[in-house]
Design an enzyme around this catalytic site. Sequence first.
Site, PDB file in Angstrom:
ATOM      1  N   PRO A 195      -3.727 -11.341  10.846  1.00 18.76           N
ATOM      2  CA  PRO A 195      -4.068 -11.056  12.234  1.00 18.76           C
ATOM      3  C   PRO A 195      -4.241  -9.550  12.414  1.00 18.76           C
ATOM      4  CG  PRO A 195      -1.736 -11.642  12.022  1.00 18.76           C
ATOM      5  CD  PRO A 195      -2.388 -11.906  10.696  1.00 18.76           C
TER       6      PRO A 195
ATOM      7  N   PHE B 182      -4.458   3.930  14.710  1.00 20.66           N
ATOM      8  CA  PHE B 182      -4.660   4.968  13.707  1.00 20.66           C
ATOM      9  C   PHE B 182      -5.809   4.541  12.803  1.00 20.66           C
ATOM     10  CE2 PHE B 182      -1.257   8.246  13.531  1.00 20.66           C
ATOM     11  CZ  PHE B 182      -0.627   7.903  14.705  1.00 20.66           C
TER      12      PHE B 182
ATOM     13  N   ASN C  61       0.850  -1.198   0.000  1.00 23.95           N
ATOM     14  CA  ASN C  61       0.000   0.000   0.000  1.00 23.95           C
ATOM     15  C   ASN C  61       0.881   1.242   0.000  1.00 23.95           C
ATOM     16  OD1 ASN C  61       0.464   0.926   2.848  1.00 23.95           O
ATOM     17  ND2 ASN C  61      -0.318  -1.131   3.254  1.00 23.95           N
TER      18      ASN C  61
ATOM     19  N   ASP D 222      -4.723  -5.952   5.271  1.00 25.90           N
ATOM     20  CA  ASP D 222      -5.787  -6.733   5.902  1.00 25.90           C
ATOM     21  C   ASP D 222      -5.745  -8.190   5.449  1.00 25.90           C
ATOM     22  OD1 ASP D 222      -6.962  -4.724   7.465  1.00 25.90           O
ATOM     23  OD2 ASP D 222      -7.891  -3.855   5.671  1.00 25.90           O
TER      24      ASP D 222
HETATM   25  O1  C5P Z   1      -8.810  -1.656  10.393  1.00 27.48           O
HETATM   26  P1  C5P Z   1      -7.878  -0.591   9.983  1.00 27.48           P
HETATM   27  O2  C5P Z   1      -6.737  -1.102   9.150  1.00 27.48           O
HETATM   28  O3  C5P Z   1      -8.495   0.641   9.405  1.00 27.48           O
HETATM   29  O4  C5P Z   1      -7.284  -0.100  11.383  1.00 27.48           O
HETATM   30  C1  C5P Z   1      -6.239   0.744  11.462  1.00 27.48           C
HETATM   31  C2  C5P Z   1      -5.481   0.519  12.741  1.00 27.48           C
HETATM   32  O5  C5P Z   1      -5.333  -0.855  13.045  1.00 27.48           O
HETATM   33  C3  C5P Z   1      -4.083   1.051  12.629  1.00 27.48           C
HETATM   34  O6  C5P Z   1      -3.687   1.502  13.899  1.00 27.48           O
HETATM   35  C4  C5P Z   1      -3.308  -0.174  12.191  1.00 27.48           C
HETATM   36  O7  C5P Z   1      -1.950  -0.061  12.532  1.00 27.48           O
HETATM   37  C5  C5P Z   1      -3.993  -1.267  12.957  1.00 27.48           C
HETATM   38  N1  C5P Z   1      -3.994  -2.570  12.299  1.00 27.48           N
HETATM   39  C6  C5P Z   1      -3.261  -3.613  12.832  1.00 27.48           C
HETATM   40  N2  C5P Z   1      -3.300  -4.853  12.266  1.00 27.48           N
HETATM   41  C7  C5P Z   1      -4.043  -5.083  11.161  1.00 27.48           C
HETATM   42  C8  C5P Z   1      -4.792  -4.032  10.602  1.00 27.48           C
HETATM   43  C9  C5P Z   1      -4.746  -2.800  11.193  1.00 27.48           C
HETATM   44  O8  C5P Z   1      -2.562  -3.399  13.820  1.00 27.48           O
HETATM   45  N3  C5P Z   1      -4.066  -6.292  10.625  1.00 27.48           N
END
Ligand code: C5P
Length: 401
Positions: free
Chosen positions: A304, A324, A208, A276
């Site tokens: 995870p 974040f 990304n 994700d």
């Molecule tokens: O769900 P989303 O990706 O929008 O959430 C963002 C937050 O979750 C960020 O703080 C990101 O670092 C964390 N995150 C994580 N592990 C993942 C996905 C997101 O720690 N697999």
Amino acid sequence: MLAAKRILLIIGGGIAAYKCCELIRHLRGQGAQVTPVLTQAAAQFVTPLTISSLAGEAAHTDLFDLTHEAEIGHIQLSRAADLVVVAPATADLIAKMAGGLANDLASTLLLATDKRVLLAPAMNVRMWEHRATQRNISTLKADGILFVGPNAGDMACGEYGPGRMAEPLEILAAIGRALAEGPLKGRHVLVTSGPTHEPIDPVRYIANRSSGAQGAALAAALRDLGARVSFITGPAEVPPPQGVQVIRVETAREMAEAVQAALPAEAAVFAAAVADWRVANAAGQKMKKDGSGRMPVLDFAENPDILASVSRMGAGRPRLVVGFAAETDDVERHATEKRARKGCDWIVANDVSPATGIMGGTENAVTIIDAAGAEHWARMSKSEVARRLAARIATALGDKA
Ligand code: C5P
């Protein structure tokens, strides 16, 4: 700011040595005591008399000074200091330090000191870019040596590029940071940053656009408040800050493991843009066009959620968990929902719709969501956001301590 601090200032032999005159004035203006040491070459650029007049102390030049050696001794010189500053740090001094050589007063002091050392390199751009110099710099960084500069610009030798010594005020600020005993002194804070790369086959991956700029700025700001920072970073564009423990990972699963290994921490900040999904059927060998015209089909598996799993840890959960949220619409509502879903204490939400220029840019406009509600911050640089967030983290940890 620097009252009663003693700086051992080692002046190397380069034209930038003249800037040390101003640096000494600034240091003394802030209340610091300056013990100056000049290499033999430095004394060709500025005289020991100029330096000692400005410092208000004798300028040391010789390893075997028959009048002073018995009295002061080079080891004591380096032990009495709160911080050792080398400005200009020439290619030669840097090489001696990296190799552990001690054949004059300056290099002997640098080998004998048990204090933090800050270098302000200055040299011709080709000398700076030479592999030997860069190798030495890497060695010194790994040894925990601090750096300020060099800056890019016109050089005294007529060339252009990196190699100009940082300006006296920049060095002064770096000295302030190096000496700071901030509110997070000795506390362990974990920061994730950057994108993750999820392999498709050994040569291709899904990634990304995260540059890692906000995470790196945050790690630096936490470090400046005295925290011991574990910085777990995916393959980011922005280099990690100095003075933090850098743990490099590629995939989300590696990041999750590295986070578990770095715990316990008092606070954990998840600024990484974690993928994700990963490719469930990633190939062990490079995928090839087979001429059939059939397209490969990628299957995905969910990665995870590192933030959610740390937020929901029982024993050993960091006291403060910060996530974040990069959103493109209805930022506050989505971020509030995300905070509840993930179980973290704060969400730092930002609007990354392309029109804002935030993703990959130098500025950020964030909203902090915590148990008390939403706090909107004006648009400011990512480093300013980082400083304010670090201060907010320090306050939160302080309150609960
Ligand atoms: O769900 P989303 O990706 O929008 O959430 C963002 C937050 O979750 C960020 O703080 C990101 O670092 C964390 N995150 C994580 N592990 C993942 C996905 C997101 O720690 N697999």
